[in-house]
Design a protein around this motif. Structure first.
Motif, PDB file in Angstrom:
ATOM      1  N   GLY A  72      46.967  45.474  49.061  1.00 10.26           N
ATOM      2  CA  GLY A  72      45.833  46.260  48.104  1.00 10.26           C
ATOM      3  C   GLY A  72      45.545  45.069  47.005  1.00 10.26           C
ATOM      4  O   GLY A  72      44.711  45.316  46.351  1.00 10.26           O
ATOM      5  N   THR A  73      46.191  44.017  47.076  1.00 12.39           N
ATOM      6  CA  THR A  73      45.612  42.890  46.119  1.00 12.39           C
ATOM      7  C   THR A  73      44.105  42.383  46.444  1.00 12.39           C
ATOM      8  O   THR A  73      43.910  42.295  47.749  1.00 12.39           O
ATOM      9  CB  THR A  73      46.564  41.555  46.617  1.00 12.39           C
ATOM     10  OG1 THR A  73      47.809  42.013  45.895  1.00 12.39           O
ATOM     11  CG2 THR A  73      46.008  40.489  45.300  1.00 12.39           C
ATOM     12  N   VAL A  74      43.286  42.377  45.401  1.00  7.40           N
ATOM     13  CA  VAL A  74      42.047  41.999  45.563  1.00  7.40           C
ATOM     14  C   VAL A  74      41.903  40.461  45.558  1.00  7.40           C
ATOM     15  O   VAL A  74      42.460  39.751  44.846  1.00  7.40           O
ATOM     16  CB  VAL A  74      41.059  42.405  44.373  1.00  7.40           C
ATOM     17  CG1 VAL A  74      39.598  41.978  44.672  1.00  7.40           C
ATOM     18  CG2 VAL A  74      41.329  44.025  44.314  1.00  7.40           C
ATOM     19  N   PRO A  75      41.240  39.877  46.826  1.00  5.24           N
ATOM     20  CA  PRO A  75      40.949  38.643  47.050  1.00  5.24           C
ATOM     21  C   PRO A  75      40.112  37.929  45.750  1.00  5.24           C
ATOM     22  O   PRO A  75      39.576  38.470  45.373  1.00  5.24           O
ATOM     23  CB  PRO A  75      40.596  38.304  48.247  1.00  5.24           C
ATOM     24  CG  PRO A  75      40.661  39.675  48.902  1.00  5.24           C
ATOM     25  CD  PRO A  75      40.494  40.676  48.017  1.00  5.24           C
ATOM     26  N   PRO A  76      40.637  36.822  45.289  1.00  6.23           N
ATOM     27  CA  PRO A  76      39.871  36.078  44.209  1.00  6.23           C
ATOM     28  C   PRO A  76      38.438  35.831  44.812  1.00  6.23           C
ATOM     29  O   PRO A  76      38.048  35.351  45.688  1.00  6.23           O
ATOM     30  CB  PRO A  76      40.673  34.754  43.941  1.00  6.23           C
ATOM     31  CG  PRO A  76      41.431  34.616  45.238  1.00  6.23           C
ATOM     32  CD  PRO A  76      41.840  35.769  45.712  1.00  6.23           C
ATOM     33  N   ALA A  77      37.433  35.714  43.770  1.00  3.99           N
ATOM     34  CA  ALA A  77      36.126  35.368  44.130  1.00  3.99           C
ATOM     35  C   ALA A  77      36.255  33.755  44.028  1.00  3.99           C
ATOM     36  O   ALA A  77      37.000  33.174  43.329  1.00  3.99           O
ATOM     37  CB  ALA A  77      35.318  35.593  42.917  1.00  3.99           C
ATOM     38  N   PHE A  78      35.779  33.207  45.224  1.00  2.52           N
ATOM     39  CA  PHE A  78      35.691  31.729  45.389  1.00  2.52           C
ATOM     40  C   PHE A  78      34.414  31.322  45.994  1.00  2.52           C
ATOM     41  O   PHE A  78      33.281  31.839  46.471  1.00  2.52           O
ATOM     42  CB  PHE A  78      36.785  31.405  46.355  1.00  2.52           C
ATOM     43  CG  PHE A  78      36.509  31.886  47.974  1.00  2.52           C
ATOM     44  CD1 PHE A  78      36.080  31.077  48.795  1.00  2.52           C
ATOM     45  CD2 PHE A  78      36.713  33.306  48.297  1.00  2.52           C
ATOM     46  CE1 PHE A  78      35.759  31.538  50.191  1.00  2.52           C
ATOM     47  CE2 PHE A  78      36.350  33.548  49.431  1.00  2.52           C
ATOM     48  CZ  PHE A  78      35.913  32.981  50.469  1.00  2.52           C
ATOM     49  N   ASP A  79      34.240  30.143  45.642  1.00  2.00           N
ATOM     50  CA  ASP A  79      33.098  29.181  46.460  1.00  2.00           C
ATOM     51  C   ASP A  79      33.556  28.176  47.159  1.00  2.00           C
ATOM     52  O   ASP A  79      35.066  28.170  47.358  1.00  2.00           O
ATOM     53  CB  ASP A  79      32.286  28.452  45.181  1.00  2.00           C
ATOM     54  CG  ASP A  79      31.522  29.329  44.305  1.00  2.00           C
ATOM     55  OD1 ASP A  79      30.988  30.219  44.870  1.00  2.00           O
ATOM     56  OD2 ASP A  79      31.450  28.829  43.135  1.00  2.00           O
ATOM     57  N   ALA A  80      33.025  27.441  48.301  1.00  2.00           N
ATOM     58  CA  ALA A  80      33.745  26.605  49.360  1.00  2.00           C
ATOM     59  C   ALA A  80      33.010  25.441  49.303  1.00  2.00           C
ATOM     60  O   ALA A  80      31.652  25.019  49.137  1.00  2.00           O
ATOM     61  CB  ALA A  80      33.693  27.217  50.474  1.00  2.00           C
TER      62      ALA A  80
END
Length: 204
Positions: free
Chosen positions: A3-11
């Motif tokens: 249930g943990t929300v993945p962090p917002a990321f760039d790449a």
């Protein structure tokens, strides 16, 4: 953690090496199952807000809805992964990164899509920069960093003499990074033609 929300990321995708042991054949253009290694890596970071490829501009056919690609080059070319990261981070707006996390992947790991979820989950739980650890071998070019950590590391390196040919170990000396176990074999990369054959990669 369920249930943990993945962090917002760039790449950032690193695709500008010399490929010396491949006779100069660009790794990004090698194929597996009808797709180039660069295309496979772009798909691995399909959840990114912005994606920058450090290397020669190349034709890529990303999945529908994938973020647009921006191509940059390190200065000088072939200056190594630290120089490549510095070039990616130096992008001005509107093309610069905005997410607090930055996924860094080398383009020559055809199974990297299997490790990305593990890095995202670990970062969401731990709140620190995380690096793939495959059978006990840490891989700094398969990692999810706090963008501020990398920006600070690059700034220190530049002030100390520059990032050209600087090792990733030296660049990350002041960065707190947690190794995260990933599925076995997911950081295997293509350095030689023997590696390519073992991973089912060819020159198209």
């Amino acid at each position: 953690m369920s249930g943990t929300v993945p962090p917002a990321f760039d790449a950032v995708i690193l695709a500008g090496g010399r490929s010396t042991r491949l006779g100069g054949m660009p790794k990004a253009s090698l194929h597996i199952a009808g797709a180039t290694l660069l295309e496979i890596t772009v798909r691995a970071v399909a959840g990114a807000g912005r994606v920058t490829v450090v290397g020669p501009a190349a034709g890529v056919h990303p999945a529908p809805g994938a973020p647009p690609l921006r191509f940059v080059r390190e200065a000088p070319p072939f200056g190594g992964p630290a120089a490549a990261l510095a070039a990616a981070l130096a992008q001005p707006e509107p093309g610069g990164f905005t997410a607090p996390w930055l996924m860094v992947l080398a383009c020559d790991m055809p199974r990297s899509g299997q490790l990305v979820p593990a890095l995202l989950a670990a970062a969401a739980e731990a709140g620190t920069s995380v690096m793939a650890s495959d059978a006990g071998r840490d891989q700094p070019l398969a990692a999810l960093y706090r963008r501020s950590d990398l920006e600070g590391a690059v700034a220190v390196a530049v002030q100390a003499g520059g990032v050209e040919n600087l090792s990733m170990k030296a660049l990350l000396a002041r960065v707190s990074v947690r190794p995260v176990p990933v599925p076995p074999g997911t950081t295997l990369d293509v350095d030689t033609w023997a590696d390519a054959r073992a991973l089912g990669v060819d020159d198209g």
